[in-house]
Design a protein around this motif. Structure first.
Motif, PDB file in Angstrom:
ATOM      1  N   LEU A 227     -12.156 -22.346   9.313  1.00 11.79           N
ATOM      2  CA  LEU A 227     -12.868 -22.526   8.045  1.00 11.79           C
ATOM      3  C   LEU A 227     -11.905 -22.820   6.895  1.00 11.79           C
ATOM      4  O   LEU A 227     -12.233 -23.562   5.975  1.00 11.79           O
ATOM      5  N   VAL A 228     -10.707 -22.234   6.972  1.00  5.26           N
ATOM      6  CA  VAL A 228      -9.704 -22.489   5.935  1.00  5.26           C
ATOM      7  C   VAL A 228      -9.135 -23.905   6.060  1.00  5.26           C
ATOM      8  O   VAL A 228      -9.025 -24.644   5.080  1.00  5.26           O
ATOM      9  N   SER A 229      -8.784 -24.300   7.295  1.00  2.00           N
ATOM     10  CA  SER A 229      -8.116 -25.585   7.498  1.00  2.00           C
ATOM     11  C   SER A 229      -9.087 -26.773   7.497  1.00  2.00           C
ATOM     12  O   SER A 229      -8.761 -27.852   6.996  1.00  2.00           O
ATOM     13  N   HIS A 230     -10.300 -26.590   8.026  1.00  2.00           N
ATOM     14  CA  HIS A 230     -11.234 -27.709   8.175  1.00  2.00           C
ATOM     15  C   HIS A 230     -12.122 -27.899   6.948  1.00  2.00           C
ATOM     16  O   HIS A 230     -12.340 -29.023   6.491  1.00  2.00           O
ATOM     17  N   PHE A 231     -12.643 -26.792   6.421  1.00  2.00           N
ATOM     18  CA  PHE A 231     -13.539 -26.873   5.268  1.00  2.00           C
ATOM     19  C   PHE A 231     -12.858 -26.460   3.959  1.00  2.00           C
ATOM     20  O   PHE A 231     -13.493 -26.453   2.911  1.00  2.00           O
ATOM     21  N   GLU A 232     -11.556 -26.103   4.045  1.00  4.49           N
ATOM     22  CA  GLU A 232     -10.750 -25.744   2.878  1.00  4.49           C
ATOM     23  C   GLU A 232     -11.370 -24.588   2.083  1.00  4.49           C
ATOM     24  O   GLU A 232     -11.364 -24.589   0.845  1.00  4.49           O
ATOM     25  N   LEU A 233     -11.919 -23.599   2.792  1.00  2.00           N
ATOM     26  CA  LEU A 233     -12.458 -22.419   2.134  1.00  2.00           C
ATOM     27  C   LEU A 233     -11.321 -21.464   1.791  1.00  2.00           C
ATOM     28  O   LEU A 233     -10.235 -21.523   2.382  1.00  2.00           O
ATOM     29  N   GLU A 234     -11.562 -20.569   0.856  1.00  2.00           N
ATOM     30  CA  GLU A 234     -10.602 -19.521   0.553  1.00  2.00           C
ATOM     31  C   GLU A 234     -10.508 -18.550   1.726  1.00  2.00           C
ATOM     32  O   GLU A 234     -11.479 -18.355   2.480  1.00  2.00           O
ATOM     33  N   LYS A 235      -9.356 -17.939   1.880  1.00  5.58           N
ATOM     34  CA  LYS A 235      -9.146 -17.045   3.024  1.00  5.58           C
ATOM     35  C   LYS A 235     -10.142 -15.894   3.046  1.00  5.58           C
ATOM     36  O   LYS A 235     -10.671 -15.527   4.097  1.00  5.58           O
ATOM     37  N   VAL A 236     -10.401 -15.300   1.901  1.00  2.00           N
ATOM     38  CA  VAL A 236     -11.355 -14.184   1.850  1.00  2.00           C
ATOM     39  C   VAL A 236     -12.763 -14.675   2.168  1.00  2.00           C
ATOM     40  O   VAL A 236     -13.523 -14.018   2.890  1.00  2.00           O
ATOM     41  N   ASP A 237     -13.130 -15.861   1.648  1.00  2.00           N
ATOM     42  CA  ASP A 237     -14.449 -16.433   1.925  1.00  2.00           C
ATOM     43  C   ASP A 237     -14.612 -16.693   3.424  1.00  2.00           C
ATOM     44  O   ASP A 237     -15.667 -16.408   4.016  1.00  2.00           O
ATOM     45  N   ALA A 238     -13.570 -17.230   4.054  1.00  2.00           N
ATOM     46  CA  ALA A 238     -13.617 -17.479   5.495  1.00  2.00           C
ATOM     47  C   ALA A 238     -13.783 -16.163   6.262  1.00  2.00           C
ATOM     48  O   ALA A 238     -14.536 -16.088   7.245  1.00  2.00           O
ATOM     49  N   GLY A 239     -13.108 -15.110   5.799  1.00  2.00           N
ATOM     50  CA  GLY A 239     -13.233 -13.807   6.445  1.00  2.00           C
ATOM     51  C   GLY A 239     -14.638 -13.245   6.323  1.00  2.00           C
ATOM     52  O   GLY A 239     -15.184 -12.678   7.277  1.00  2.00           O
ATOM     53  N   ILE A 240     -15.265 -13.428   5.142  1.00  2.00           N
ATOM     54  CA  ILE A 240     -16.625 -12.931   4.938  1.00  2.00           C
ATOM     55  C   ILE A 240     -17.603 -13.675   5.841  1.00  2.00           C
ATOM     56  O   ILE A 240     -18.490 -13.071   6.458  1.00  2.00           O
ATOM     57  N   ARG A 241     -17.473 -14.991   5.940  1.00  2.00           N
ATOM     58  CA  ARG A 241     -18.364 -15.779   6.795  1.00  2.00           C
ATOM     59  C   ARG A 241     -18.195 -15.402   8.264  1.00  2.00           C
ATOM     60  O   ARG A 241     -19.176 -15.297   9.002  1.00  2.00           O
ATOM     61  N   THR A 242     -16.960 -15.196   8.686  1.00  2.00           N
ATOM     62  CA  THR A 242     -16.718 -14.792  10.070  1.00  2.00           C
ATOM     63  C   THR A 242     -17.302 -13.412  10.326  1.00  2.00           C
ATOM     64  O   THR A 242     -17.892 -13.154  11.388  1.00  2.00           O
ATOM     65  N   ALA A 243     -17.161 -12.515   9.354  1.00  2.00           N
ATOM     66  CA  ALA A 243     -17.733 -11.179   9.488  1.00  2.00           C
ATOM     67  C   ALA A 243     -19.247 -11.254   9.615  1.00  2.00           C
ATOM     68  O   ALA A 243     -19.869 -10.489  10.366  1.00  2.00           O
ATOM     69  N   GLY A 244     -19.871 -12.191   8.893  1.00  2.00           N
ATOM     70  CA  GLY A 244     -21.318 -12.376   9.012  1.00  2.00           C
ATOM     71  C   GLY A 244     -21.715 -12.822  10.406  1.00  2.00           C
ATOM     72  O   GLY A 244     -22.708 -12.344  10.979  1.00  2.00           O
ATOM     73  N   PHE A 245     -20.927 -13.747  10.976  1.00  2.00           N
ATOM     74  CA  PHE A 245     -21.164 -14.203  12.357  1.00  2.00           C
ATOM     75  C   PHE A 245     -21.096 -13.014  13.315  1.00  2.00           C
ATOM     76  O   PHE A 245     -21.977 -12.823  14.165  1.00  2.00           O
ATOM     77  N   ILE A 246     -20.063 -12.206  13.164  1.00  2.00           N
ATOM     78  CA  ILE A 246     -19.862 -11.060  14.052  1.00  2.00           C
ATOM     79  C   ILE A 246     -20.991 -10.044  13.885  1.00  2.00           C
ATOM     80  O   ILE A 246     -21.499  -9.495  14.867  1.00  2.00           O
ATOM     81  N   ALA A 247     -21.404  -9.801  12.636  1.00  2.00           N
ATOM     82  CA  ALA A 247     -22.454  -8.819  12.373  1.00  2.00           C
ATOM     83  C   ALA A 247     -23.773  -9.232  13.033  1.00  2.00           C
ATOM     84  O   ALA A 247     -24.469  -8.411  13.647  1.00  2.00           O
ATOM     85  N   VAL A 248     -24.121 -10.503  12.916  1.00  2.00           N
ATOM     86  CA  VAL A 248     -25.368 -10.989  13.532  1.00  2.00           C
ATOM     87  C   VAL A 248     -25.328 -10.789  15.046  1.00  2.00           C
ATOM     88  O   VAL A 248     -26.266 -10.260  15.652  1.00  2.00           O
ATOM     89  N   ALA A 249     -24.228 -11.220  15.674  1.00  2.00           N
ATOM     90  CA  ALA A 249     -24.111 -11.080  17.130  1.00  2.00           C
ATOM     91  C   ALA A 249     -24.119  -9.623  17.559  1.00  2.00           C
ATOM     92  O   ALA A 249     -24.723  -9.265  18.570  1.00  2.00           O
ATOM     93  N   THR A 250     -23.475  -8.775  16.788  1.00  2.00           N
ATOM     94  CA  THR A 250     -23.345  -7.366  17.154  1.00  2.00           C
ATOM     95  C   THR A 250     -24.669  -6.627  17.056  1.00  2.00           C
ATOM     96  O   THR A 250     -25.059  -5.900  17.977  1.00  2.00           O
ATOM     97  N   PHE A 251     -25.390  -6.803  15.971  1.00  2.00           N
ATOM     98  CA  PHE A 251     -26.632  -6.051  15.780  1.00  2.00           C
ATOM     99  C   PHE A 251     -27.778  -6.581  16.631  1.00  2.00           C
ATOM    100  O   PHE A 251     -28.769  -5.882  16.860  1.00  2.00           O
TER     101      PHE A 251
END
Length: 500
Positions: A227-251
């Motif tokens: 997300l940082v390299s391809h879509f040029e998102l901020e590192k924290v923003d990329a971490g939040i989006r990834t955390a959202g992916f993980i949360a959905v799969a986990t719950f």
């Protein structure tokens, strides 16, 4: 009281294990600022913790049965202290590879809980129980979300050191609150492997988990940097989006297990793999961030549900060898997370895009969809065969011309004819001669008109003894109405006549 604590304790253990497992991938954008890592080796750095985290799942699952979850969890957290500290002081690419390899212990603890917890609950609740335990996957989201935030304040090295405190706390909790009297299984590992390796269901479940859990792990380690390299998102923003992916799969994992307790698990898996197929196609066309988010969340939903469903099936199919079976299946899932990032990196280096890799995910998921359909109908056939062979009534099946195609064991017991002797014969070999030809003509007239006939008839065993049976004959027709076979079921009622 201790027994009731095991589900929440072991779920928390898994959260901690997975938090540690993804330290490197979560902090990689920060680590790269201090350590030079060639672009072509980034995928290896994020994938390497998955190797030991996959392979160790077999021995940890086995020894969880031998020694109990308390000892295995405690020992694992103590061992993790060494690679975590080593990574916190890393200064080279090779340091990250060495530390990351042993960091895999954090991912390997998954097989401990799925082996231990089924001992405390009935079969009809195993899907939900293993699903709740699987919420431990949220540990990857916690690290992916929180580690970058903390690292911006105190640096990545100090952030890694904080995990040492967490590991010490949970090692102590397991020593004092783990179940000392957990049921142990002492079957040697070689015997367990011999008992399961020929079981085709083990390998089907391994393939399915390779796709579902592999997708979850692959996206977990791949998304932050992508997300940082391809879509040029901020590192924290990329971490939040990834955390959202993980949360959905986990719950969604416990929901998948709960649904598998209530509905047909294989039907649910068909939906899971069709969803992964469609999501892979969407991602293959290099969409905008909006469509990419939709595709990724679809994968999160399907992977989460699939993970819960599969670990309902493992103890259901392989209950007696749960330790080694859980280890093998979960190992395959871990390896499913190791190879995709490497393949995506290789494909990108050759083509400059990720489309082929996502299309490969789509095609493999569709192949799994087909395999689930095959397994479903194979089980139905196996069930029919089991009923055919276990029923107490004699059964014979003929083709449309009256030639016997199949008989069940009860037929052999009642008539004395073995399967080899009777296959290919006409049922007339059983006739006693007590009924006139007109009796048989009337019987077949009724069958042709009504499709079935039931009545009493005298037949003769192979030994020559005559007996009275209650016989039912049914005509089986195809879609066009043509008779393709006849099925006869009968039981010996001689004793009823003699008793009268």
């Amino acid at each position: 009281m201790i027994r009731k604590l095991q589900l929440p304790l072991q779920t928390l253990n898994l959260i901690v294990g997975f938090m540690v497992w993804v330290i490197i991938s979560a902090l990689l954008p920060f680590i790269r600022e201090d350590i030079q890592i060639p672009a072509e080796r980034l995928a290896m750095v994020t994938a390497i913790p998955v190797v030991l985290g996959s392979i160790l799942r077999i021995p940890l699952g086995y020894y969880a049965n031998i020694l109990g979850a308390r000892i295995i969890f405690s020992a694992s957290f103590i061992l993790l202290l060494f690679p975590v500290f080593y990574i916190s002081v890393a200064s080279s690419y090779m340091d990250l590879i060495i530390g990351g390899l042993f960091l895999g212990i954090g991912g390997a603890v998954f097989s401990v809980g799925v082996t231990s917890l089924p001992k405390y609950y009935p079969k009809e609740k195993l899907g939900l129980v293993n699903g709740i335990y699987g919420i431990g996957n949220i540990g990857t989201a916690i690290t992916t979300f929180s580690a970058p935030l903390i690292a911006t304040q105190i640096g990545w090295s100090t952030t890694v050191k904080l995990y040492l405190v967490l590991l010490l706390i949970f090692a102590g909790l397991n020593i004092f609150l783990g179940d000392r009297h957990e049921t142990k299984v002492t079957t040697p590992i070689v015997e367990q492997i011999k008992a399961v390796y020929k079981n085709d269901k083990l390998w089907f479940l391994s393939i399915f988990y390779f796709i579902t859990f592999g997708s979850f792990v692959a996206f977990t380690v791949y998304l932050p940097n992508f997300l940082v390299s391809h879509f040029e998102l901020e590192k924290v923003d990329a971490g939040i989006r990834t955390a959202g992916f993980i949360a959905v799969a986990t719950f969604l994992r416990p929901i998948g297990g709960w649904l598998a307790d209530k509905l047909k698990p294989l039907f649910l898996l068909m939906g899971v793999f069709m969803g992964l197929t469609l999501a892979g196609i969407v991602l293959a066309f290099s969409p905008s961030i909006g469509l990419y988010t939709v595709g990724s969340l679809t994968i999160a939903m399907c992977a989460g549900l699939g993970n819960g469903i599969i670990f309902k099936l493992v103890p259901l199919y392989l209950n007696k060898q749960a330790g080694i079976a859980n280890g093998i299946v979960s190992m395959m899932g871990g390896l499913g997370g190791f190879f995709p990032p490497l393949m995506l990196a290789l494909i990108y280096s050759i083509t400059g895009q990720y489309s082929i890799g996502f299309m490969a995910l789509s095609q493999v998921s569709f192949a799994s969809f087909v395999l689930v359909i095959w397994l479903y109908y194979h089980e139905k056939l196996a069930l029919s065969s089991e009923v055919f062979r276990s029923t107490g009534q004699g059964i014979l099946v003929t083709d449309a011309s009256g030639k016997i195609n199949a008989v069940n064991p009860a037929f052999t017991q009642l008539t004395g004819y073995s399967e080899q002797e009777i296959i290919g014969q006409n049922p007339s070999v059983l006739q006693s001669g007590k009924q006139a030809q007109a009796f048989y003509e009337e019987m077949w007239k009724v069958i042709k008109q009504q499709g079935s006939w039931q009545g009493e008839i005298w037949n003769r065993r192979k030994s020559g003894e005559e007996y009275l049976e209650l016989l039912t004959i049914n005509a089986v027709k195809d879609a066009t109405g043509e008779v393709i076979r006849y099925v006869g079921t009968f039981s010996d009622i001689s004793f009823q006549r003699s008793g009268a």
